[in-house]
Motif scaffolding. Structure first.
Motif, short mmCIF file in Angstrom:
data_model
loop_
_atom_site.label_atom_id
_atom_site.label_comp_id
_atom_site.label_asym_id
_atom_site.label_seq_id
_atom_site.Cartn_x
_atom_site.Cartn_y
_atom_site.Cartn_z
N UNK A 141 0.83 -1.20 0.00
CA UNK A 141 0.00 0.00 0.00
C UNK A 141 0.87 1.25 0.00
N UNK A 142 0.40 2.33 -0.65
CA UNK A 142 1.19 3.58 -0.66
C UNK A 142 1.27 4.18 0.73
N UNK A 143 2.28 4.99 0.94
CA UNK A 143 2.46 5.63 2.23
C UNK A 143 1.47 6.78 2.41
N UNK A 144 1.13 7.04 3.65
CA UNK A 144 0.21 8.12 3.95
C UNK A 144 0.95 9.44 3.98
N UNK A 145 0.42 10.41 3.26
CA UNK A 145 0.99 11.75 3.22
C UNK A 145 0.16 12.64 4.14
N UNK A 146 0.68 12.87 5.35
CA UNK A 146 -0.04 13.67 6.34
C UNK A 146 0.43 15.12 6.35
N UNK A 147 1.30 15.49 5.42
CA UNK A 147 1.81 16.86 5.36
C UNK A 147 1.08 17.67 4.31
N UNK A 148 0.95 17.10 3.10
CA UNK A 148 0.29 17.80 2.00
C UNK A 148 -1.22 17.66 2.15
N UNK A 149 -1.88 18.76 2.32
CA UNK A 149 -3.33 18.74 2.47
C UNK A 149 -3.99 18.87 1.10
N UNK A 150 -4.86 17.94 0.72
CA UNK A 150 -5.52 18.06 -0.59
C UNK A 150 -6.57 19.16 -0.58
N UNK A 151 -7.12 19.42 -1.75
CA UNK A 151 -8.18 20.43 -1.85
C UNK A 151 -9.44 19.91 -1.19
N UNK A 152 -9.96 20.64 -0.23
CA UNK A 152 -11.17 20.25 0.49
C UNK A 152 -12.36 20.91 -0.18
N UNK A 153 -13.30 20.15 -0.72
CA UNK A 153 -14.46 20.77 -1.36
C UNK A 153 -15.31 21.52 -0.35
N UNK A 154 -16.10 22.44 -0.86
CA UNK A 154 -17.02 23.19 0.00
C UNK A 154 -18.42 22.62 -0.02
N UNK A 155 -18.74 21.79 -1.00
CA UNK A 155 -20.08 21.21 -1.13
C UNK A 155 -20.14 19.91 -0.34
N UNK A 156 -21.05 19.77 0.63
CA UNK A 156 -21.12 18.50 1.39
C UNK A 156 -21.51 17.32 0.52
N UNK A 157 -22.31 17.53 -0.54
CA UNK A 157 -22.69 16.43 -1.42
C UNK A 157 -21.45 15.89 -2.14
N UNK A 158 -20.56 16.78 -2.54
CA UNK A 158 -19.33 16.32 -3.20
C UNK A 158 -18.46 15.52 -2.25
N UNK A 159 -18.36 15.95 -1.00
CA UNK A 159 -17.56 15.21 -0.03
C UNK A 159 -18.19 13.83 0.25
N UNK A 160 -19.51 13.78 0.36
CA UNK A 160 -20.17 12.48 0.55
C UNK A 160 -19.97 11.58 -0.66
#
Length: 336
Positions: A141-160
């Motif tokens: 499995x790939x390593x977890x990247x806890x430093x680089x924060x991805x783009x967080x959507x603003x729409x809750x439907x998109x996150x779901x």
């Protein structure tokens, strides 16, 4: 006298002729030759179960190739009803009235078919090639990247939708809806972020709550449009409250091929597909993944500190610019 002699002569010739014929038949019977037998009654062929099965399979293959439904027949008592294809059923059908005159042409209703609705939320773009790091024993499995924060959507439907797609796109619709319920339950629990997107992208210094947000899954490979549209539809239904698979206390789940230690501290609710869902924590345990709370102040030991007046006078003189006077070396002991 001559007449009698003539009759006897004719009779002798006839007897000799028949004797010659009989002798010839006897000799031909002794010689080998083709034997002609009388035709026997025609025997009916024996039909076995294997023959019947082969005929049925051939008929099914023929039905699938011609796009026609099977019609059960019982000898000559039933006639086969012609079944039109879907393209023929959608063509206008001419209706006639009782007098035989042509009526108005109207299309025959087609079969009920509910296609997957197209989604309105664009899937994340592919930003990198689909790479898998392999070790000596195969996939790793790939390593977890806890430093680089991805783009967080603003729409809750998109996150779901993202949570459903990346966590349970191969599960049934019931299993996908259960994952969305866990996200919504966390936003209402009080010890998790109140925003759905913040719940999905929650992380700390050790791990992230949903692995796809920190292992590079977003944008790694091409998105399956059908699965993405289905995930969006389920996300909208669950967000609107049209689902009730889990209790409100269910805020944790894991796949059935892993055994996390925190699973023993929670009440198991149910298993849907490859995911096991849990409810409230057992007595004496805490819910994993909740927000880290500030440490409570240590209880009082009974000691009370008294205000030192000498230090107060020294501080006042230093701030006012006045000449400092010697301060006696005495302190007031702390006591109750």
């Amino acid at each position: 006298m001559r007449t009698i002699v003539s009759i006897i002569t004719v009779l002798g010739l006839i007897v000799a002729f028949w004797a010659a014929i009989l002798t010839t038949d006897a000799q031909s019977a002794r010689q080998p030759g083709p034997v002609t037998r009388a035709p026997s009654p025609r025997a009916e062929p024996v039909v076995t179960d294997a023959d019947r099965r082969a005929r049925l399979e051939a008929r099914i293959v023929n039905w699938t190739r011609t796009d026609r439904k099977p019609v059960l027949q019982d000898g000559a008592r039933h006639s086969a009803v012609p079944v039109r294809t879907r393209a023929e059923r959608q063509q206008p059908v001419s209706r006639t009235d009782g007098n035989g005159s042509g009526g108005s042409a109207r299309p025959e209703p087609a079969l009920p078919f509910e296609p997957q609705p197209s989604g309105t939320i664009a899937p994340p773009p592919t930003t990198s090639s689909f790479e898998r790091t392999s070790g000596a024993r195969g996939y790793r499995a790939p390593r977890l990247d806890l430093v680089t924060m991805p783009r967080v959507p603003a729409d809750p439907i998109e996150c779901l939708t993202q949570a459903i797609y990346y966590e349970a796109r191969n599960e049934s619709e019931e299993g996908q809806a259960a994952v969305a319920e866990v996200v919504i339950n966390r936003s209402r629990a009080g010890n998790y972020p109140r925003d759905i997107c913040k719940v999905v992208y929650q992380r700390n210094s050790r791990t992230c709550q949903f692995t796809f947000t920190c292992d590079g899954s977003i944008g790694r490979g091409a998105i399956n449009r059908t699965a993405w549209s289905r995930a969006e539809r389920i996300a909208r239904e669950v967000h609107a409250g049209r689902s009730g698979l889990l209790p409100r206390t269910s805020v944790n789940y894991h796949a059935n091929y892993v055994r996390p230690t925190w699973g023993q501290r929670l009440e198991r609710v149910r298993q849907i597909g490859a995911h096991i869902f849990y409810g409230a924590a057992k007595p004496g345990h805490a819910t994993p993944g909740s927000l880290e709370r500030r440490p409570e102040p240590a209880p009082s030991t009974g000691l009370q500190f008294v205000r030192i007046e000498a230090l107060d006078r020294a501080f006042a003189q230093a701030t006012s610019g006045e000449a400092q006077t010697p301060i006696p070396q005495s302190t007031t002991p702390a006591g109750p």
